[in-house]
Design a protein around this motif. Sequence first.
Motif, short mmCIF file in Angstrom:
data_model
loop_
_atom_site.label_atom_id
_atom_site.label_comp_id
_atom_site.label_asym_id
_atom_site.label_seq_id
_atom_site.Cartn_x
_atom_site.Cartn_y
_atom_site.Cartn_z
N VAL A 83 9.81 4.37 -6.90
CA VAL A 83 9.88 4.05 -5.43
C VAL A 83 10.95 2.98 -5.57
N GLU A 84 12.17 3.33 -5.21
CA GLU A 84 13.45 2.39 -5.53
C GLU A 84 13.47 1.18 -4.33
N ASP A 85 12.91 1.29 -3.42
CA ASP A 85 12.99 0.24 -2.25
C ASP A 85 11.56 0.31 -1.93
N PRO A 86 10.68 -1.00 -2.71
CA PRO A 86 9.35 -1.10 -2.27
C PRO A 86 8.93 -1.46 -1.15
N GLU A 87 9.91 -2.35 -0.53
CA GLU A 87 9.66 -3.03 0.80
C GLU A 87 9.60 -1.81 1.96
N GLN A 88 10.52 -0.91 1.69
CA GLN A 88 10.76 0.34 2.87
C GLN A 88 9.88 1.44 2.71
N ALA A 89 8.94 1.70 1.54
CA ALA A 89 8.10 2.76 1.22
C ALA A 89 6.99 2.78 2.42
N GLY A 90 6.87 4.09 3.06
CA GLY A 90 5.78 3.97 4.05
C GLY A 90 4.49 4.29 3.24
N THR A 91 3.39 4.32 4.13
CA THR A 91 2.11 4.53 3.57
C THR A 91 1.69 6.11 4.01
N TYR A 92 0.84 6.61 3.33
CA TYR A 92 0.21 8.29 3.64
C TYR A 92 -0.93 8.26 3.03
N GLN A 93 -1.73 9.22 3.35
CA GLN A 93 -2.90 9.84 2.73
C GLN A 93 -2.88 11.23 2.21
N MET B 48 -16.29 8.70 -1.62
CA MET B 48 -15.44 7.85 -2.39
C MET B 48 -13.89 7.53 -1.66
N SER B 49 -13.45 6.26 -1.90
CA SER B 49 -12.11 5.75 -1.37
C SER B 49 -11.48 5.18 -2.37
N MET B 50 -10.07 5.63 -2.19
CA MET B 50 -9.40 5.10 -3.17
C MET B 50 -7.87 4.53 -2.43
N ALA B 51 -7.49 3.52 -2.97
CA ALA B 51 -5.84 3.19 -2.42
C ALA B 51 -5.10 2.88 -3.80
N PHE B 52 -3.96 3.14 -3.36
CA PHE B 52 -2.94 2.69 -4.65
C PHE B 52 -1.88 2.01 -4.12
N LEU B 53 -1.57 0.92 -4.94
CA LEU B 53 -0.70 -0.36 -4.47
C LEU B 53 0.41 -0.63 -5.49
N GLY B 54 1.60 -0.93 -4.97
CA GLY B 54 2.66 -0.92 -5.83
C GLY B 54 3.18 -2.58 -5.67
N CYS B 55 4.03 -2.92 -6.58
CA CYS B 55 4.86 -4.26 -6.61
C CYS B 55 6.29 -3.98 -7.23
N LEU C 16 0.91 -1.10 0.03
CA LEU C 16 0.13 0.07 0.05
C LEU C 16 0.95 1.12 -0.03
N ARG C 17 0.79 2.09 -0.92
CA ARG C 17 1.39 3.40 -0.87
C ARG C 17 0.79 4.40 -0.50
N ASN C 18 -0.55 4.71 -0.80
CA ASN C 18 -1.29 5.85 -0.27
C ASN C 18 -2.81 5.37 -0.45
N THR C 19 -3.59 6.31 0.41
CA THR C 19 -4.96 6.31 0.24
C THR C 19 -5.53 7.62 0.21
N TRP C 20 -6.81 7.81 -0.23
CA TRP C 20 -7.57 9.10 -0.46
C TRP C 20 -9.15 8.70 -0.25
N HIS C 21 -9.37 9.62 0.79
CA HIS C 21 -11.06 9.63 1.01
C HIS C 21 -11.59 10.74 0.99
N LEU C 22 -12.73 10.97 0.03
CA LEU C 22 -13.25 12.26 -0.02
C LEU C 22 -14.80 11.90 -0.09
N GLY C 23 -15.63 12.46 0.50
CA GLY C 23 -17.14 12.25 0.63
C GLY C 23 -17.29 10.75 0.72
#
Length: 293
Positions: free
Chosen positions: A264-274, A177-184, A168-175
């Motif tokens: 994102v050069e190190d996917p294992e270490q990337a944190g999550t954010y909104q 609608m909810s969205m999440a963005f994921l990487g591999c 999980l890279r980030n999320t977004w919640h508005l009204g």
Amino acid sequence: MSVLSLGYVRLASPHVDEWRKFATDVLGFMPTHGPDATAAYFRWDNYPYRLVVSAADAAGVDAIGFEVVDDTDLRAQVSRLEEAGVAVRRGSDEEAAARLVTGFVSFEDPAGTPLEFYHGPIRNDLPVVTPLVSSFVTGDMGFGHAVLKVEEFEPVLSFYREVLGFHLRNTWHLGGMSMAFLGCNPRHHTIGIGAGLPRTHPLGHIMVEAATIDDVGMAQDRCLDQGVPVRMCLGRHTNDEMISFYCQAPDPMMVEFGWGGLRVEDPEQAGTYQISRPSFWGHRPFPTPADGP
């Protein structure tokens, strides 16, 4: 991480001929041939194809294909799926040949999206010719990304994280609608999940990344010149920092055409954010001629 990248998208459409013109003359993909003579195949790198559009009565998704390392990795991924209670179908040699891969399995996510894991794409090693676009950014990041429209957010998000192993890279919640963005891989996100959106098509959009900002500007010009609706004008996203625009595909989904996406050069270490808003600037609804200046 077993999943290397998004390898291909296989669409069903009642508008195959329209896709041929749109993908070639607007997006700048290279039309190619495949085992199904009635389908439209497109490539934009050294893979045999990245997009297939097959004839159907209704628009939808035939498969979203994720590449894994090899046959051993594929078996390990199948075991992981079956341990999670996911029904997996192993593709035959004939079906794999029709997909131009060495081996594959198919299954569904909790929203019913048809997914495939495959290994060993069968390359034709012919030069890629994309005269309208300098080149596309793929390599270790694959096709680009796809955004899914779902009705239930949490079960789908958990499936991609806990079963398929996406980050999980980030999320977004508005009204509503909810969205999440994921990487591999180093691409900021390979899959997006959106709930609370009109579900006229299982996909909200697919994204391809070009090598230069000029490629993006000229693609937007081609849309305007050829009467292809630009749904959201040029803008820069807050999460992957990509400069892009969105245009209408022949089916009720969009294509994002972008440049300069964050790696994102190190996917294992990337944190999550909104994120609090989707774009630093732009990505506004594009006026049609009827809207006036």
